[in-house]
Design a protein around this motif. Structure first.
Motif, PDB file in Angstrom:
ATOM      1  N   VAL A  60      51.143  81.681 -59.762  1.00 30.05           N
ATOM      2  CA  VAL A  60      50.305  80.601 -59.539  1.00 30.05           C
ATOM      3  C   VAL A  60      50.949  79.633 -60.162  1.00 30.05           C
ATOM      4  N   SER A  61      50.832  78.350 -59.475  1.00 33.63           N
ATOM      5  CA  SER A  61      51.528  77.248 -59.790  1.00 33.63           C
ATOM      6  C   SER A  61      50.475  75.829 -59.847  1.00 33.63           C
ATOM      7  N   GLN A  62      50.917  75.104 -60.611  1.00 39.53           N
ATOM      8  CA  GLN A  62      50.339  73.586 -60.896  1.00 39.53           C
ATOM      9  C   GLN A  62      51.328  72.784 -60.923  1.00 39.53           C
ATOM     10  N   ASN A  63      51.212  71.664 -60.128  1.00 40.37           N
ATOM     11  CA  ASN A  63      52.107  70.564 -60.047  1.00 40.37           C
ATOM     12  C   ASN A  63      53.541  70.995 -60.003  1.00 40.37           C
ATOM     13  N   GLY A  64      53.736  71.865 -59.051  1.00 45.20           N
ATOM     14  CA  GLY A  64      55.155  72.324 -58.859  1.00 45.20           C
ATOM     15  C   GLY A  64      55.719  73.389 -60.200  1.00 45.20           C
ATOM     16  N   LYS A  65      55.124  73.689 -60.899  1.00 42.78           N
ATOM     17  CA  LYS A  65      55.493  74.728 -62.171  1.00 42.78           C
ATOM     18  C   LYS A  65      54.459  75.843 -62.101  1.00 42.78           C
ATOM     19  N   TRP A  66      55.203  76.954 -62.482  1.00 44.63           N
ATOM     20  CA  TRP A  66      54.660  78.122 -62.662  1.00 44.63           C
ATOM     21  C   TRP A  66      53.515  78.223 -63.750  1.00 44.63           C
ATOM     22  N   LYS A  67      52.524  78.752 -63.680  1.00 46.77           N
ATOM     23  CA  LYS A  67      51.549  78.803 -64.898  1.00 46.77           C
ATOM     24  C   LYS A  67      51.502  80.473 -65.226  1.00 46.77           C
ATOM     25  N   CYS A  68      51.618  81.485 -64.376  1.00 39.56           N
ATOM     26  CA  CYS A  68      51.526  82.726 -64.435  1.00 39.56           C
ATOM     27  C   CYS A  68      52.360  83.465 -63.371  1.00 39.56           C
ATOM     28  N   ARG A  69      53.198  84.678 -63.683  1.00 33.93           N
ATOM     29  CA  ARG A  69      53.837  85.117 -62.792  1.00 33.93           C
ATOM     30  C   ARG A  69      53.548  86.568 -62.867  1.00 33.93           C
ATOM     31  N   VAL A  70      53.831  87.391 -61.692  1.00 31.21           N
ATOM     32  CA  VAL A  70      53.811  88.702 -61.863  1.00 31.21           C
ATOM     33  C   VAL A  70      55.192  89.223 -61.366  1.00 31.21           C
ATOM     34  N   VAL A  71      55.768  90.265 -62.149  1.00 29.78           N
ATOM     35  CA  VAL A  71      57.215  90.715 -61.743  1.00 29.78           C
ATOM     36  C   VAL A  71      57.190  92.264 -62.090  1.00 29.78           C
ATOM     37  N   PRO A  72      58.141  92.984 -61.513  1.00 24.05           N
ATOM     38  CA  PRO A  72      58.306  94.395 -61.683  1.00 24.05           C
ATOM     39  C   PRO A  72      58.563  94.589 -63.184  1.00 24.05           C
ATOM     40  N   ASN A  73      58.100  95.610 -63.752  1.00 26.01           N
ATOM     41  CA  ASN A  73      58.629  96.105 -65.003  1.00 26.01           C
ATOM     42  C   ASN A  73      59.914  96.553 -64.924  1.00 26.01           C
ATOM     43  N   LEU A  74      60.826  95.905 -65.604  1.00 20.50           N
ATOM     44  CA  LEU A  74      62.236  96.155 -65.872  1.00 20.50           C
ATOM     45  C   LEU A  74      62.374  97.761 -66.074  1.00 20.50           C
ATOM     46  N   TYR A  75      61.779  97.933 -67.089  1.00 21.51           N
ATOM     47  CA  TYR A  75      61.765  99.292 -67.645  1.00 21.51           C
ATOM     48  C   TYR A  75      60.656 100.003 -67.332  1.00 21.51           C
ATOM     49  N   ASN A  76      60.478 100.307 -66.224  1.00 19.58           N
ATOM     50  CA  ASN A  76      59.234 100.805 -65.552  1.00 19.58           C
ATOM     51  C   ASN A  76      59.069 102.241 -65.560  1.00 19.58           C
ATOM     52  N   ALA A  77      57.823 102.740 -65.983  1.00 15.89           N
ATOM     53  CA  ALA A  77      57.305 104.015 -66.104  1.00 15.89           C
ATOM     54  C   ALA A  77      57.072 104.905 -64.711  1.00 15.89           C
ATOM     55  N   LEU A  78      56.896 103.769 -63.668  1.00 16.16           N
ATOM     56  CA  LEU A  78      56.558 104.581 -62.446  1.00 16.16           C
ATOM     57  C   LEU A  78      57.310 103.624 -61.430  1.00 16.16           C
ATOM     58  N   SER A  79      57.709 104.021 -60.086  1.00 16.03           N
ATOM     59  CA  SER A  79      58.646 103.270 -59.139  1.00 16.03           C
ATOM     60  C   SER A  79      58.010 103.726 -58.046  1.00 16.03           C
ATOM     61  N   ILE A  80      57.880 102.476 -57.093  1.00 17.38           N
ATOM     62  CA  ILE A  80      57.707 102.644 -55.790  1.00 17.38           C
ATOM     63  C   ILE A  80      58.745 103.045 -54.717  1.00 17.38           C
ATOM     64  N   ASP A  81      59.849 103.316 -55.437  1.00 16.65           N
ATOM     65  CA  ASP A  81      60.938 103.686 -54.375  1.00 16.65           C
ATOM     66  C   ASP A  81      61.065 105.083 -54.358  1.00 16.65           C
ATOM     67  N   VAL A  82      60.492 105.865 -54.976  1.00 12.67           N
ATOM     68  CA  VAL A  82      60.560 107.324 -54.991  1.00 12.67           C
ATOM     69  C   VAL A  82      59.422 107.970 -53.933  1.00 12.67           C
ATOM     70  N   GLN A  83      59.687 108.833 -53.591  1.00  7.72           N
ATOM     71  CA  GLN A  83      58.756 109.867 -52.592  1.00  7.72           C
ATOM     72  C   GLN A  83      57.603 110.190 -53.418  1.00  7.72           C
TER      73      GLN A  83
END
Ligand SMILES: [Zn+2]
Length: 332
Positions: A60-83
């Motif tokens: 979510v950005s305002q005036n060209g700057k981000w105010k809130c971001r969502v990123v994958p958890n770098l130390y993820n407990a679950l992964s979408i890349d596995v079957q």
């Protein structure tokens, strides 16, 4: 790789995520600096440090700057890349660690905590969570979305920078499944949502209400598990953030914003867990909002739970909800 293992004794899944253990040590080794320095000077969640987080999922950005971001958890407990899928393992049953694990970076500012937020911060926060609730549902392998915030070390947070987490699961956890079954049965019998009736009863009882506006109510539940625990419940027939229109979101932000000011005044910087409860994806349809009510639980972690709770599942709460709500109200 993480995996779920089925506990035949408790009839529920346990998530094994050994990767999570490497979190602090990994950061420490890679950057070769003391963790406290890392936290204060090299936080990957700060504005200007975007390159240190994995590929951004939403912002979510305002005036060209981000105010809130969502990123994958770098130390993820679950992964979408596995079957996705389960398999036998000798006598036992296991299931791959398929799922999604995302981090919501709530603010670009390192020091700003939830009790410092203004209405705008909450508006950005709930807008981005709503976006994730809507978009993750497009993957029909997900059955349940767990949305929560751990505030402070005693509540399980490992980063000081204000953040929440989203985990998408390929099944509905046993506890939630039982709760949904009960809510459905209750609806069948009474033609009303269980939580609507509980809210009605709390209003009649009139000792535990902290605040309310046209769309939401906040109260210390009559049988709260934790000292100073509160529940925020929608008074409209809403079962999930994805059903919220602009005015619903705005009413939610108003009440949450007001509450965290009270929280800080009444208790100080007390750690807590906040759980944002939406109806599960699995079997979601037009009828869901008849029996399931959107709600938020905030559980302060002042006193530790121990052996008795582990054995019996009976919580020992040392603060009566009517006293907790009084202390909150007197902080206005
Ligand atoms: Zn930071």
């Amino acid at each position: 790789m993480s995996e779920f293992r089925y506990c035949k004794l408790k009839k529920e899944w346990i998530l094994f995520a050994p990767e999570r253990l490497r979190r602090p040590a990994d950061l420490n080794n890679k950057k070769d600096i003391h963790p406290s320095v890392l936290i204060h000077h090299s936080c990957p969640f700060d504005a200007g440090k975007e390159e240190f987080t994995p590929n951004e999922i939403a912002r979510v950005s305002q005036n060209g700057k981000w105010k809130c971001r969502v990123v994958p958890n770098l130390y993820n407990a679950l992964s979408i890349d596995v079957q996705a899928g389960s398999s036998r393992d000798s006598f036992f049953e296991k299931c791959s660690g398929f799922g999604a694990h995302e981090v919501v970076i709530e603010t670009p500012s390192h020091k700003r905590q939830i009790w410092d937020y203004d209405y705008n911060n909450f508006a950005n926060y709930f807008a981005i969570i709503q976006e994730r609730v809507i978009n993750l549902q497009k993957d029909n392998r997900f059955a349940y979305l767990s949305v929560f915030k751990n505030q402070g070390e005693n509540a399980g947070a490992s980063m000081e920078h204000s953040h929440s987490q989203i985990l998408a699961l390929p099944f509905i956890p046993k506890k939630i499944k039982e709760e949904i079954e009960y809510k459905k049965e209750y609806y069948k019998e009474h033609k009303r949502a269980l939580l609507d009736d509980l809210v009605y009863e709390e209003i009649q009882y009139n000792k535990n209400i902290v605040a309310q506006n046209s769309e939401f109510i906040i109260y210390c539940p009559y049988a709260s598990e934790f000292a100073f625990e509160v529940k925020i419940v929608s008074k409209k027939k809403l079962s999930s953030l994805k059903e919220f229109n602009k005015s619903d979101l705005s009413a939610l932000c108003d009440i949450v914003d007001d509450f965290f000011k009270l929280y800080h005044k009444a208790l100080g910087e007390v750690p807590f867990n906040m759980i944002i409860k939406n109806a599960p994806y699995e079997n979601y349809n037009d009828k869901t909002k008849e029996y399931y009510r959107f709600n938020i639980e905030i559980k302060p972690r002042i006193y530790k739970q121990a052996g008795f709770e582990l054995d019996t599942d009976i919580s020992i709460n040392v603060v009566l909800p009517e006293n907790a709500s009084k202390i909150y109200k007197e902080s206005k």
